[in-house]
Design a protein around this motif. Structure first.
Motif, PDB file in Angstrom:
ATOM      1  N   SER A   1     -11.427  -4.195   4.322  1.00  0.00           N
ATOM      2  CA  SER A   1     -12.667  -4.072   3.558  1.00  0.00           C
ATOM      3  C   SER A   1     -13.351  -2.795   4.008  1.00  0.00           C
ATOM      4  O   SER A   1     -13.579  -2.590   5.210  1.00  0.00           O
ATOM      5  N   ARG A   2     -13.671  -1.918   3.045  1.00  0.00           N
ATOM      6  CA  ARG A   2     -14.304  -0.646   3.366  1.00  0.00           C
ATOM      7  C   ARG A   2     -15.466  -0.397   2.414  1.00  0.00           C
ATOM      8  O   ARG A   2     -15.481  -0.912   1.289  1.00  0.00           O
ATOM      9  N   PRO A   3     -16.442   0.392   2.846  1.00  0.00           N
ATOM     10  CA  PRO A   3     -17.596   0.648   1.983  1.00  0.00           C
ATOM     11  C   PRO A   3     -17.184   1.406   0.720  1.00  0.00           C
ATOM     12  O   PRO A   3     -16.370   2.325   0.769  1.00  0.00           O
ATOM     13  N   GLY A   4     -17.764   0.996  -0.401  1.00  0.00           N
ATOM     14  CA  GLY A   4     -17.563   1.685  -1.665  1.00  0.00           C
ATOM     15  C   GLY A   4     -18.898   2.067  -2.256  1.00  0.00           C
ATOM     16  O   GLY A   4     -19.954   1.699  -1.726  1.00  0.00           O
ATOM     17  N   PRO A   5     -18.906   2.797  -3.355  1.00  0.00           N
ATOM     18  CA  PRO A   5     -20.175   3.249  -3.950  1.00  0.00           C
ATOM     19  C   PRO A   5     -21.064   2.100  -4.397  1.00  0.00           C
ATOM     20  O   PRO A   5     -22.290   2.241  -4.431  1.00  0.00           O
ATOM     21  N   ASP A   6     -20.470   0.956  -4.740  1.00  0.00           N
ATOM     22  CA  ASP A   6     -21.255  -0.181  -5.214  1.00  0.00           C
ATOM     23  C   ASP A   6     -21.119  -1.401  -4.310  1.00  0.00           C
ATOM     24  O   ASP A   6     -21.359  -2.527  -4.722  1.00  0.00           O
ATOM     25  N   GLY A   7     -20.709  -1.157  -3.056  1.00  0.00           N
ATOM     26  CA  GLY A   7     -20.546  -2.269  -2.134  1.00  0.00           C
ATOM     27  C   GLY A   7     -19.145  -2.289  -1.548  1.00  0.00           C
ATOM     28  O   GLY A   7     -18.325  -1.394  -1.806  1.00  0.00           O
ATOM     29  N   PRO A   8     -18.838  -3.318  -0.757  1.00  0.00           N
ATOM     30  CA  PRO A   8     -17.529  -3.368  -0.103  1.00  0.00           C
ATOM     31  C   PRO A   8     -16.386  -3.426  -1.115  1.00  0.00           C
ATOM     32  O   PRO A   8     -16.478  -4.082  -2.154  1.00  0.00           O
ATOM     33  N   GLU A   9     -15.320  -2.705  -0.808  1.00  0.00           N
ATOM     34  CA  GLU A   9     -14.116  -2.715  -1.629  1.00  0.00           C
ATOM     35  C   GLU A   9     -12.910  -3.039  -0.753  1.00  0.00           C
ATOM     36  O   GLU A   9     -12.894  -2.743   0.444  1.00  0.00           O
ATOM     37  N   LEU A  10     -11.906  -3.631  -1.356  1.00  0.00           N
ATOM     38  CA  LEU A  10     -10.693  -3.984  -0.634  1.00  0.00           C
ATOM     39  C   LEU A  10      -9.677  -2.851  -0.710  1.00  0.00           C
ATOM     40  O   LEU A  10      -9.625  -2.111  -1.690  1.00  0.00           O
ATOM     41  N   VAL A  11      -8.859  -2.748   0.335  1.00  0.00           N
ATOM     42  CA  VAL A  11      -7.793  -1.749   0.400  1.00  0.00           C
ATOM     43  C   VAL A  11      -6.510  -2.454   0.827  1.00  0.00           C
ATOM     44  O   VAL A  11      -6.510  -3.216   1.804  1.00  0.00           O
ATOM     45  N   ILE A  12      -5.436  -2.218   0.106  1.00  0.00           N
ATOM     46  CA  ILE A  12      -4.128  -2.771   0.463  1.00  0.00           C
ATOM     47  C   ILE A  12      -3.434  -1.804   1.404  1.00  0.00           C
ATOM     48  O   ILE A  12      -3.273  -0.620   1.095  1.00  0.00           O
ATOM     49  N   VAL A  13      -3.010  -2.312   2.565  1.00  0.00           N
ATOM     50  CA  VAL A  13      -2.306  -1.512   3.569  1.00  0.00           C
ATOM     51  C   VAL A  13      -0.895  -2.058   3.732  1.00  0.00           C
ATOM     52  O   VAL A  13      -0.709  -3.257   3.947  1.00  0.00           O
ATOM     53  N   ASP A  14       0.086  -1.156   3.629  1.00  0.00           N
ATOM     54  CA  ASP A  14       1.489  -1.548   3.766  1.00  0.00           C
ATOM     55  C   ASP A  14       2.127  -0.689   4.845  1.00  0.00           C
ATOM     56  O   ASP A  14       2.068   0.541   4.775  1.00  0.00           O
ATOM     57  N   TYR A  15       2.724  -1.324   5.868  1.00  0.00           N
ATOM     58  CA  TYR A  15       3.366  -0.587   6.948  1.00  0.00           C
ATOM     59  C   TYR A  15       4.784  -0.190   6.547  1.00  0.00           C
ATOM     60  O   TYR A  15       5.516  -0.993   5.958  1.00  0.00           O
ATOM     61  N   LYS A  16       5.181   1.022   6.931  1.00  0.00           N
ATOM     62  CA  LYS A  16       6.532   1.495   6.676  1.00  0.00           C
ATOM     63  C   LYS A  16       7.140   2.042   7.975  1.00  0.00           C
ATOM     64  O   LYS A  16       6.449   2.714   8.745  1.00  0.00           O
ATOM     65  N   THR A  17       8.427   1.740   8.188  1.00  0.00           N
ATOM     66  CA  THR A  17       9.090   2.172   9.417  1.00  0.00           C
ATOM     67  C   THR A  17      10.367   2.966   9.141  1.00  0.00           C
ATOM     68  O   THR A  17      11.133   3.248  10.062  1.00  0.00           O
ATOM     69  N   GLY A  18      10.632   3.330   7.885  1.00  0.00           N
ATOM     70  CA  GLY A  18      11.828   4.095   7.561  1.00  0.00           C
ATOM     71  C   GLY A  18      11.755   5.524   8.085  1.00  0.00           C
ATOM     72  O   GLY A  18      10.688   6.022   8.452  1.00  0.00           O
ATOM     73  N   ARG A  19      12.917   6.186   8.098  1.00  0.00           N
ATOM     74  CA  ARG A  19      12.965   7.547   8.625  1.00  0.00           C
ATOM     75  C   ARG A  19      12.293   8.542   7.696  1.00  0.00           C
ATOM     76  O   ARG A  19      11.813   9.587   8.126  1.00  0.00           O
ATOM     77  N   THR A  20      12.283   8.257   6.402  1.00  0.00           N
ATOM     78  CA  THR A  20      11.771   9.211   5.425  1.00  0.00           C
ATOM     79  C   THR A  20      10.262   9.109   5.298  1.00  0.00           C
ATOM     80  O   THR A  20       9.712   8.006   5.177  1.00  0.00           O
ATOM     81  N   GLY A  21       9.593  10.258   5.312  1.00  0.00           N
ATOM     82  CA  GLY A  21       8.158  10.270   5.108  1.00  0.00           C
ATOM     83  C   GLY A  21       7.786   9.911   3.678  1.00  0.00           C
ATOM     84  O   GLY A  21       8.633   9.880   2.774  1.00  0.00           O
ATOM     85  N   LEU A  22       6.521   9.629   3.458  1.00  0.00           N
ATOM     86  CA  LEU A  22       6.034   9.184   2.160  1.00  0.00           C
ATOM     87  C   LEU A  22       4.870  10.067   1.729  1.00  0.00           C
ATOM     88  O   LEU A  22       4.190  10.662   2.556  1.00  0.00           O
ATOM     89  N   ASP A  23       4.638  10.136   0.402  1.00  0.00           N
ATOM     90  CA  ASP A  23       3.516  10.919  -0.090  1.00  0.00           C
ATOM     91  C   ASP A  23       2.741  10.118  -1.129  1.00  0.00           C
ATOM     92  O   ASP A  23       3.046   8.948  -1.393  1.00  0.00           O
ATOM     93  N   ALA A  24       1.729  10.762  -1.700  1.00  0.00           N
ATOM     94  CA  ALA A  24       0.844  10.075  -2.636  1.00  0.00           C
ATOM     95  C   ALA A  24       1.600   9.547  -3.856  1.00  0.00           C
ATOM     96  O   ALA A  24       1.224   8.519  -4.424  1.00  0.00           O
ATOM     97  N   ASP A  25       2.666  10.231  -4.258  1.00  0.00           N
ATOM     98  CA  ASP A  25       3.444   9.750  -5.397  1.00  0.00           C
ATOM     99  C   ASP A  25       4.108   8.409  -5.092  1.00  0.00           C
ATOM    100  O   ASP A  25       4.255   7.562  -5.983  1.00  0.00           O
ATOM    101  N   ASP A  26       4.530   8.224  -3.844  1.00  0.00           N
ATOM    102  CA  ASP A  26       5.121   6.937  -3.462  1.00  0.00           C
ATOM    103  C   ASP A  26       4.081   5.820  -3.562  1.00  0.00           C
ATOM    104  O   ASP A  26       4.380   4.718  -4.028  1.00  0.00           O
ATOM    105  N   ALA A  27       2.861   6.100  -3.109  1.00  0.00           N
ATOM    106  CA  ALA A  27       1.803   5.097  -3.202  1.00  0.00           C
ATOM    107  C   ALA A  27       1.422   4.831  -4.657  1.00  0.00           C
ATOM    108  O   ALA A  27       1.234   3.682  -5.066  1.00  0.00           O
ATOM    109  N   ARG A  28       1.332   5.886  -5.446  1.00  0.00           N
ATOM    110  CA  ARG A  28       0.960   5.740  -6.856  1.00  0.00           C
ATOM    111  C   ARG A  28       2.008   4.942  -7.621  1.00  0.00           C
ATOM    112  O   ARG A  28       1.688   4.108  -8.459  1.00  0.00           O
ATOM    113  N   GLY A  29       3.291   5.204  -7.354  1.00  0.00           N
ATOM    114  CA  GLY A  29       4.354   4.579  -8.126  1.00  0.00           C
ATOM    115  C   GLY A  29       4.774   3.207  -7.651  1.00  0.00           C
ATOM    116  O   GLY A  29       5.597   2.560  -8.313  1.00  0.00           O
TER     117      GLY A  29
END
Length: 280
Positions: A136-164
């Motif tokens: 739970s983190r502050p948002g412009p209109d109050g608290p908002e939720l954030v989904i967090v996913d842990y990754k342990t693979g060798r390959t790095g990730l970028d915003a496109d991976d999160a978006r897709g």
């Protein structure tokens, strides 16, 4: 009669999207074909995920880096490694990742959920999935939720991976309905590199991912009906050959997969070979 809802998880939908035949072996065939040997990278991922879950289960005043060796040893899964030496090396690497990652967390922060199941229904889906963490983190209109996913693979990730990521989008869609709070941000926390890949969804982008999941579910149900009516299972659930075949649990059962060279169970956690002298 209305059509039954398709009960699914992200991994179930992902299995079909990757290869319908793999989906069939995992979820339709009974008895299911034998799987290959366990994968070391799955053992590593499970060990690290459970250690972080148990770290958050401690009282805030005990969430210190010094407890991590005990937590990781207590959750360590030994399957799939080439030998004891490789397993020890991977354990040391995993412990280093955890110490660095936990060092950047505020022990007093209490997530909304850790290994929390979220579920929702649409006109087609009865979806449920287990999230690694919901913040739970502050948002412009109050608290908002954030989904967090842990990754342990060798390959790095970028915003496109999160978006897709359909899985992250479905988690966000379900969490927003379970907790009745906005949930649009999704994050991939790549522990080996210490990086975070994030994306801010909109209501429209979440809806598109839900529609895509519904279309996959409808394809699966149509294939299952074809088999129930006496159709050819191989035609209903065709193979989709790709580099993923090398990592498939059912490669030995699948004629197309068996034609491709497979990976050793420990290949994904092996250290890259040193470059020849004079190269780097």
């Amino acid at each position: 009669m209305p059509e039954r809802l398709f009960v699914c998880t992200p991994s179930r939908l992902g299995a079909y999207a990757d290869c319908p035949r793999r989906y069939r072996h995992a979820y339709v065939d009974r008895p299911a074909p034998p799987k290959g040997p366990p994968w070391a990278h799955n053992s590593l991922g499970a060990s690290v995920h459970t250690a972080l879950k148990n770290w958050y289960a401690l009282p805030a005043d005990r969430r210190r880096p010094e407890v991590l060796p005990t937590l990781l040893k207590g959750t360590w899964v030994r399957d799939g490694y080439r030998d004891d030496a490789q397993e020890r090396d991977v354990y040391r690497r995993a412990l280093g990742w955890l110490e660095t990652y936990v060092g950047g967390l505020d022990p007093a922060d209490e997530p909304v959920g850790v290994e929390r199941v979220v579920a929702t229904k649409t006109g087609v889906l009865a979806f449920n999935g287990r999230t690694d963490r919901i913040d739970s983190r502050p948002g412009p209109d109050g608290p908002e939720l954030v989904i967090v996913d842990y990754k342990t693979g060798r390959t790095g990730l970028d915003a496109d991976d999160a978006r897709g990521s359909q899985a992250l989008a479905l988690y966000a869609y379900a969490a927003e309905r379970v907790f009745r709070r906005p949930c649009r941000r999704v994050e991939l926390h790549h522990l080996p590199s210490g990086t975070v890949a994030a994306h801010e969804h909109t209501a429209d982008s979440l809806a598109r991912q839900v529609t895509r999941a519904e279309q996959t579910a409808q394809d699966i149900m149509a294939a299952e009906r074809l088999i129930a009516d006496g159709g050819d299972p191989d035609a209903a659930f065709p193979t989709t050959p790709s580099p993923r075949c090398a990592w498939c649990d059912y490669r030995r059962t699948c004629p197309a997969g068996a034609e491709l060279p497979g990976k050793e169970p420990w290949a994904a956690v092996d250290r890259p070979a040193e470059p020849p002298a004079g190269q780097g």
